[in-house]
Design a protein around this motif. Structure first.
Motif, PDB file in Angstrom:
ATOM      1  N   SER A 137       0.817  -1.216   0.000  1.00 53.01           N
ATOM      2  CA  SER A 137       0.000   0.000   0.000  1.00 53.01           C
ATOM      3  C   SER A 137       0.849   1.263   0.000  1.00 53.01           C
ATOM      4  O   SER A 137       0.355   2.335  -0.346  1.00 53.01           O
ATOM      5  CB  SER A 137      -0.931   0.009   1.224  1.00 53.01           C
ATOM      6  N   ASP A 138       2.108   1.156   0.386  1.00 52.18           N
ATOM      7  CA  ASP A 138       2.989   2.323   0.450  1.00 52.18           C
ATOM      8  C   ASP A 138       3.706   2.476  -0.887  1.00 52.18           C
ATOM      9  O   ASP A 138       4.533   1.641  -1.273  1.00 52.18           O
ATOM     10  CB  ASP A 138       4.005   2.148   1.586  1.00 52.18           C
ATOM     11  N   LEU A 139       3.404   3.556  -1.597  1.00 54.20           N
ATOM     12  CA  LEU A 139       3.960   3.774  -2.922  1.00 54.20           C
ATOM     13  C   LEU A 139       5.480   3.911  -2.880  1.00 54.20           C
ATOM     14  O   LEU A 139       6.189   3.438  -3.774  1.00 54.20           O
ATOM     15  CB  LEU A 139       3.321   5.014  -3.552  1.00 54.20           C
ATOM     16  N   ASN A 140       5.996   4.558  -1.847  1.00 53.60           N
ATOM     17  CA  ASN A 140       7.439   4.736  -1.721  1.00 53.60           C
ATOM     18  C   ASN A 140       8.148   3.385  -1.624  1.00 53.60           C
ATOM     19  O   ASN A 140       9.164   3.147  -2.293  1.00 53.60           O
ATOM     20  CB  ASN A 140       7.750   5.594  -0.480  1.00 53.60           C
ATOM     21  N   VAL A 141       7.589   2.486  -0.812  1.00 57.25           N
ATOM     22  CA  VAL A 141       8.190   1.159  -0.646  1.00 57.25           C
ATOM     23  C   VAL A 141       8.125   0.387  -1.949  1.00 57.25           C
ATOM     24  O   VAL A 141       9.088  -0.291  -2.348  1.00 57.25           O
ATOM     25  CB  VAL A 141       7.472   0.393   0.490  1.00 57.25           C
ATOM     26  N   ARG A 142       6.996   0.487  -2.654  1.00 58.37           N
ATOM     27  CA  ARG A 142       6.854  -0.211  -3.935  1.00 58.37           C
ATOM     28  C   ARG A 142       7.866   0.309  -4.954  1.00 58.37           C
ATOM     29  O   ARG A 142       8.497  -0.473  -5.672  1.00 58.37           O
ATOM     30  CB  ARG A 142       5.430  -0.033  -4.471  1.00 58.37           C
ATOM     31  N   LEU A 143       8.014   1.633  -5.034  1.00 60.83           N
ATOM     32  CA  LEU A 143       8.954   2.203  -5.998  1.00 60.83           C
ATOM     33  C   LEU A 143      10.391   1.824  -5.646  1.00 60.83           C
ATOM     34  O   LEU A 143      11.197   1.507  -6.537  1.00 60.83           O
ATOM     35  CB  LEU A 143       8.808   3.718  -6.046  1.00 60.83           C
ATOM     36  N   SER A 144      10.726   1.848  -4.358  1.00 58.79           N
ATOM     37  CA  SER A 144      12.081   1.469  -3.938  1.00 58.79           C
ATOM     38  C   SER A 144      12.382   0.025  -4.330  1.00 58.79           C
ATOM     39  O   SER A 144      13.489  -0.292  -4.792  1.00 58.79           O
ATOM     40  CB  SER A 144      12.241   1.645  -2.426  1.00 58.79           C
ATOM     41  N   ALA A 310       9.482   9.403 -16.490  1.00 54.14           N
ATOM     42  CA  ALA A 310       8.760  10.562 -17.026  1.00 54.14           C
ATOM     43  C   ALA A 310       7.671  11.020 -16.068  1.00 54.14           C
ATOM     44  O   ALA A 310       7.449  12.236 -15.900  1.00 54.14           O
ATOM     45  CB  ALA A 310       8.160  10.221 -18.385  1.00 54.14           C
ATOM     46  N   VAL A 311       7.001  10.092 -15.429  1.00 57.73           N
ATOM     47  CA  VAL A 311       5.976  10.465 -14.446  1.00 57.73           C
ATOM     48  C   VAL A 311       6.625  11.066 -13.202  1.00 57.73           C
ATOM     49  O   VAL A 311       6.141  12.062 -12.653  1.00 57.73           O
ATOM     50  CB  VAL A 311       5.107   9.247 -14.075  1.00 57.73           C
ATOM     51  N   LEU A 312       7.717  10.479 -12.775  1.00 54.93           N
ATOM     52  CA  LEU A 312       8.433  11.035 -11.616  1.00 54.93           C
ATOM     53  C   LEU A 312       8.872  12.474 -11.863  1.00 54.93           C
ATOM     54  O   LEU A 312       8.896  13.292 -10.933  1.00 54.93           O
ATOM     55  CB  LEU A 312       9.652  10.164 -11.283  1.00 54.93           C
ATOM     56  N   GLN A 313       9.210  12.796 -13.102  1.00 49.99           N
ATOM     57  CA  GLN A 313       9.626  14.154 -13.434  1.00 49.99           C
ATOM     58  C   GLN A 313       8.523  15.164 -13.133  1.00 49.99           C
ATOM     59  O   GLN A 313       8.789  16.321 -12.807  1.00 49.99           O
ATOM     60  CB  GLN A 313      10.034  14.228 -14.905  1.00 49.99           C
ATOM     61  N   LYS A 314       7.271  14.726 -13.213  1.00 49.02           N
ATOM     62  CA  LYS A 314       6.149  15.615 -12.916  1.00 49.02           C
ATOM     63  C   LYS A 314       6.111  16.015 -11.440  1.00 49.02           C
ATOM     64  O   LYS A 314       5.422  16.965 -11.064  1.00 49.02           O
ATOM     65  CB  LYS A 314       4.825  14.949 -13.288  1.00 49.02           C
ATOM     66  N   LEU A 315       6.847  15.265 -10.614  1.00 48.66           N
ATOM     67  CA  LEU A 315       6.894  15.550  -9.182  1.00 48.66           C
ATOM     68  C   LEU A 315       8.091  16.427  -8.804  1.00 48.66           C
ATOM     69  O   LEU A 315       8.352  16.644  -7.623  1.00 48.66           O
ATOM     70  CB  LEU A 315       6.964  14.241  -8.388  1.00 48.66           C
ATOM     71  N   SER A 344       8.237  13.207  -3.280  1.00 47.64           N
ATOM     72  CA  SER A 344       9.377  13.029  -4.182  1.00 47.64           C
ATOM     73  C   SER A 344       9.728  11.554  -4.334  1.00 47.64           C
ATOM     74  O   SER A 344      10.535  11.185  -5.190  1.00 47.64           O
ATOM     75  CB  SER A 344      10.600  13.798  -3.672  1.00 47.64           C
ATOM     76  N   LEU A 345       9.147  10.729  -3.448  1.00 44.81           N
ATOM     77  CA  LEU A 345       9.296   9.279  -3.502  1.00 44.81           C
ATOM     78  C   LEU A 345      10.740   8.810  -3.398  1.00 44.81           C
ATOM     79  O   LEU A 345      11.136   7.802  -3.993  1.00 44.81           O
ATOM     80  CB  LEU A 345       8.633   8.724  -4.771  1.00 44.81           C
ATOM     81  N   SER A 346      11.544   9.540  -2.649  1.00 45.23           N
ATOM     82  CA  SER A 346      12.882   9.072  -2.307  1.00 45.23           C
ATOM     83  C   SER A 346      12.798   8.321  -0.987  1.00 45.23           C
ATOM     84  O   SER A 346      11.929   8.614  -0.150  1.00 45.23           O
ATOM     85  CB  SER A 346      13.859  10.250  -2.204  1.00 45.23           C
TER      86      SER A 346
END
Length: 409
Positions: A137-144, A310-315, A344-346
């Motif tokens: 459910s945590d987007l940051n964890v999924r992206l990492s 490209a989507v991350l760039q929008k952030l 920023s999803l870091s």
């Protein structure tokens, strides 16, 4: 009455004197060594004295009689640089400015307003792009978890980065004539608040330091090669040294105060220069053919990876939003890190590093994203989005004739 060359000389000496109060203020210096030695050997001039000197120089610069057409922008830019010096001296002397007032005074620009709600749509778009097998459910964890597959192994970093620089250099030299002896050295360092840095040493030579505190993602190889070297900071400094300082004798360009409109142009042009040097289709081909194999990463994963980038760039403006709220005292450090992790999803460690960067360089953060957008708008207004020859021509002209944000409007 002082002419513009006298003002320029006094400006350089003023910046050197301010540098005795802040070790990071003078980013590069290629002027007379005697001026630097004099500044280093003299006891630091009191800040109120430097403030008075800045006020006097500003008054002289603003009251200059109309210069020749080829020096009008020179005068405009020098006035803005002097205003930034005066602002920074006042800050060292205890003056406090809000985030927006500081960025306007130092960089001639203000980041557009942004709220968390503005970013939620992008977060949802990103969540839908991540592979379904990466649960949570945590987007940051999924992206990492997803990004792990795109880390460049430390023992392959130099080969990947060198290949990226060599390609960026070859592409740049097709369009920009550079001295045959221009060169750079790459060094790998640690314990820094930035991911890479170009230290311009003069005589068309740069030292590029790459921070290895964290693994580098494959997308960063071309980004850093272009930003720090070709057609970014290294090329910008080479052109400034050879064409403005040596050929024209515009001595004010022999010094680069970090907190100044010069940084807005330097960072913005270096970021937009990535896209000029590597249009998307060409970049994808080079990544798949060369960089992904060198890094030991499956090239078949490149398409989705760059869709996500490209989507991350929008952030990208999320960092400005967090910096503004944090430095203006609206949120504390823990809340700022949490906001960076969400918007920023870091990960936690990279977010903490980002906060250290914000604490050290403050409103400088606007120079990357807003700088890129202003430079992009300026170039595409004159060259469109697809004419590569013309885009290179306008970019090169901008590097040879520096303009601040308001001058590019």
């Amino acid at each position: 009455m002082m002419n513009i060359n006298h003002i320029a000389e006094h400006y350089v000496k003023l910046v050197l004197a301010v540098g005795q109060h802040d070790a990071g203020y003078v980013d590069a210096y290629i002027g007379p060594s005697s001026w630097q030695t004099e500044a280093q050997q003299s006891s630091a001039t009191p800040l109120p004295t430097l403030l008075a000197q800045a006020d006097t120089l500003l008054q002289h610069a603003r009251s200059l009689s109309a210069p020749p057409d080829d020096q009008l922008e020179r005068q405009q830019f020098l006035v803005l640089q002097l205003h930034a010096v005066r602002t920074f001296i006042a800050q060292l002397n205890g003056s406090k400015l809000s985030f927006d007032d500081e960025s306007r005074a130092l960089y001639d620009a203000v980041s557009p307003p942004l709220t968390p709600a503005d970013l939620d749509i992008t977060l949802a778009e990103l969540a839908a792009l991540l592979p379904a097998e990466i649960q949570g459910s945590d987007l940051n964890v999924r992206l990492s978890a997803y990004n792990k597959a795109f880390e460049i192994p430390r023992d392959k970093l130099d080969a990947v980065f060198t290949a990226a620089i060599n390609e960026a250099r070859a592409r740049t030299r097709r369009y920009i004539t550079l001295p045959e002896h221009e060169s750079f050295q790459v060094s790998y360092v640690s314990n820094k608040v930035w991911s890479a840095y170009n230290w311009y040493k003069g005589n068309s030579h740069s030292l590029i330091e790459v921070n290895t505190d964290f693994p580098m993602f494959i997308s960063r190889a071309i980004d850093l090669a272009s930003h720090e070297a070709y057609p970014g900071h290294h090329v910008f400094n080479v052109l400034i040294e050879n064409e403005l300082v040596k050929e024209k004798g515009w001595i004010e360009y022999a010094i680069y105060p970090l907190y100044s409109p010069m940084s807005f142009l330097a960072e913005g042009s270096a970021n937009y220069g990535i896209d000029v040097a590597f249009p998307h289709t060409e970049r994808m081909q080079f990544e798949k053919d060369v960089l992904f194999p060198l890094a030991g990463i499956d090239p078949a994963k490149a398409e989705r990876y760059y869709q996500i980038q490209a989507v991350l760039q929008k952030l990208s403006y999320a960092g400005n939003m967090v910096a503004k709220q944090y430095l203006d005292g609206e949120i504390d450090r823990d809340a700022a890190i949490a906001m960076l992790m969400k918007y920023s999803l870091s990960d936690a460690d990279r977010s903490a590093q980002r906060i250290r960067f914000i604490e050290q360089l403050r409103s400088y953060v606007i120079n990357y994203n807003l700088g890129q957008d202003v430079v992009q708008a300026y170039i595409e207004k004159r060259a469109g989005k697809t004419n590569q020859d013309l885009r290179w021509e306008v970019l090169t002209d901008l590097l040879r004739h520096p303009k601040s944000a308001s001058m590019m409007a």
